[in-house]
Design an enzyme around this catalytic site. Sequence first.
Site, PDB file in Angstrom:
ATOM      1  N   GLU A 275       0.826  -1.209   0.000  1.00 56.12           N
ATOM      2  CA  GLU A 275       0.000   0.000   0.000  1.00 56.12           C
ATOM      3  C   GLU A 275       0.864   1.263   0.000  1.00 56.12           C
ATOM      4  OE1 GLU A 275      -4.159  -0.439   1.811  1.00 56.12           O
ATOM      5  OE2 GLU A 275      -3.275   1.122   3.041  1.00 56.12           O
ATOM      6  N   HIS A 296       8.546 -26.417   1.383  1.00 57.93           N
ATOM      7  CA  HIS A 296       7.875 -27.594   0.830  1.00 57.93           C
ATOM      8  C   HIS A 296       6.650 -27.198   0.028  1.00 57.93           C
ATOM      9  CE1 HIS A 296      10.426 -30.245   3.229  1.00 57.93           C
ATOM     10  NE2 HIS A 296      10.437 -29.211   4.048  1.00 57.93           N
ATOM     11  N   LYS A 410     -13.686   2.352  -2.399  1.00 51.68           N
ATOM     12  CA  LYS A 410     -14.453   2.814  -1.228  1.00 51.68           C
ATOM     13  C   LYS A 410     -15.625   3.677  -1.672  1.00 51.68           C
ATOM     14  CE  LYS A 410     -11.043   2.998   2.523  1.00 51.68           C
ATOM     15  NZ  LYS A 410     -10.415   3.815   3.558  1.00 51.68           N
TER      16      LYS A 410
HETATM   17  O1  PA5 Z   1      -2.874   1.667   5.883  1.00 52.10           O
HETATM   18  C1  PA5 Z   1      -3.937   2.205   5.664  1.00 52.10           C
HETATM   19  O2  PA5 Z   1      -4.043   3.440   5.622  1.00 52.10           O
HETATM   20  C2  PA5 Z   1      -5.176   1.378   5.467  1.00 52.10           C
HETATM   21  O3  PA5 Z   1      -4.883   0.028   5.374  1.00 52.10           O
HETATM   22  C3  PA5 Z   1      -6.133   1.605   6.633  1.00 52.10           C
HETATM   23  O4  PA5 Z   1      -5.526   1.182   7.817  1.00 52.10           O
HETATM   24  C4  PA5 Z   1      -7.446   0.853   6.416  1.00 52.10           C
HETATM   25  O5  PA5 Z   1      -8.036   1.230   5.206  1.00 52.10           O
HETATM   26  C5  PA5 Z   1      -8.394   1.138   7.556  1.00 52.10           C
HETATM   27  O6  PA5 Z   1      -8.589   2.514   7.680  1.00 52.10           O
HETATM   28  P1  PA5 Z   1      -9.203   3.153   8.964  1.00 52.10           P
HETATM   29  O7  PA5 Z   1      -8.236   2.952  10.092  1.00 52.10           O
HETATM   30  O8  PA5 Z   1      -9.361   4.599   8.624  1.00 52.10           O
HETATM   31  O9  PA5 Z   1     -10.506   2.481   9.236  1.00 52.10           O
END
Ligand code: PA5
Length: 440
Positions: A275, A296, A410
């Site tokens: 990410e 394995h 989203k």
């Molecule tokens: O790393 C990130 O920003 C995302 O993986 C968020 O943690 C995830 O989308 C959850 O977001 P939030 O903490 O706002 O619910």
Amino acid sequence: MIKLDLTNILKEEIGQSGLDFDEIKMRAENAVSILKERKNEDLDFLNLPYQDLKKIKEIGQKARDYEYFILLGIGGSALGPKVILESLSPFHNFQKKPKVFIFDNVDPYTLRNLIELIDLKKTLINVISKSGSTSETLASFLIFWRMIRDKKMEVREHFVFTTDPEKGNLRIISDEYDIPTLEIPKKVGGRYSVLSPVGLFLAEAIGINSGDLLEGAREITEKATANNLDENPMAYLASSLYLMDVSKDKKIIVFLPYSDRLRSLSEWFCQLWAESLGKEGKGTTPYPSLGTTDQHSQLQLWMEGPEDKVILFVSIESHNVQEEIPEEFYHIEGLRFLGGHTLEGLMHTEQIATEMALSLNKKANLKIVMPKIDAYTLGQIFQFLQVTTAMAGFLYSINPFNQPGVELGKRLTYGALGKRGFESEGEEVKNYLKKKRIII
Ligand code: PA5
């Protein structure tokens, strides 16, 4: 201190698939200087090791009185706490209370079974969402909220929120109902938040001293910004992985810890790397793995499949358990040779043999060495990998702290579910579903 072994990524070892040390060093220097420049702008995760733990400890102490602890969160708001639980107290639910369940999906089967297993009166629910607007987390929160209200229980006795200090839906509810709430610093995004109350509250709830995690992370933070490059393995790792991609076309990083307790660290690292770096057509694909198990299952592909991978071992010097293999069946060579060794020795030998085999086959591999697994070293490895990822982002010239690519999905979900302000996305989803599809 955690160390990095670069040997098997160098030209001397693996020929033309390898890198020149001087080149790695040059990029490493570059990464450190950018980190230093940006330290005071947007690198708030570097300040987390110095935070005040008073409130986390107070609420964490209370959490230990509950029978059940349910964590609702997803992505960066769940993966870090999962690592803390599974690395530092892997048999927790067999041995201690509160029993912990991390619900990081919206699978109705899991949720229903979980609800049937627990006694709500004895349950504390930690809702974690930095934005306070993640559909999955909010949906499961609403289910628990309704159940607690229906049973006429006091909501503030059963919820703890972990969210943004100022904004978001959880903040509004927290103010209205006086729910105990822990703060994720404004500029710390989900995947860099494990050393904030996101991970530290769970640590305290299961009896781990959160201060030890932070102490380990402090050591790494100091080395990350120090002038001495020889004490900065993070910069060398970032540089090596970056160069392996841009100059050797290695697009996959296999993250391979040799410990069951670090299985979820693989998942956590993969989210962090993917990410943070997968944007503008750049980045490499992290692949979660486990030694010895995947020798394995995957090793054949790594040895003889496409030349597109770097294997990143994580080796543990001491597992702190000397489990000896008994000397039995002396007359059968296939069993005799194992007797007298320890499981730890076997695990080390397997790891070394695998790295050797890969190197002999000219396959690039690196090794992170952790002395042992405890709260201190776990704090170190979290910060080590966060710093490495941020530095890799700087080398790629991308912003490792945003995630524009997940926003569209989203918004379409909001539209499809009828959230105000997302009407056009809702229409797009309807049209998409109407389109003629080829389903065979
Ligand atoms: O790393 C990130 O920003 C995302 O993986 C968020 O943690 C995830 O989308 C959850 O977001 P939030 O903490 O706002 O619910």
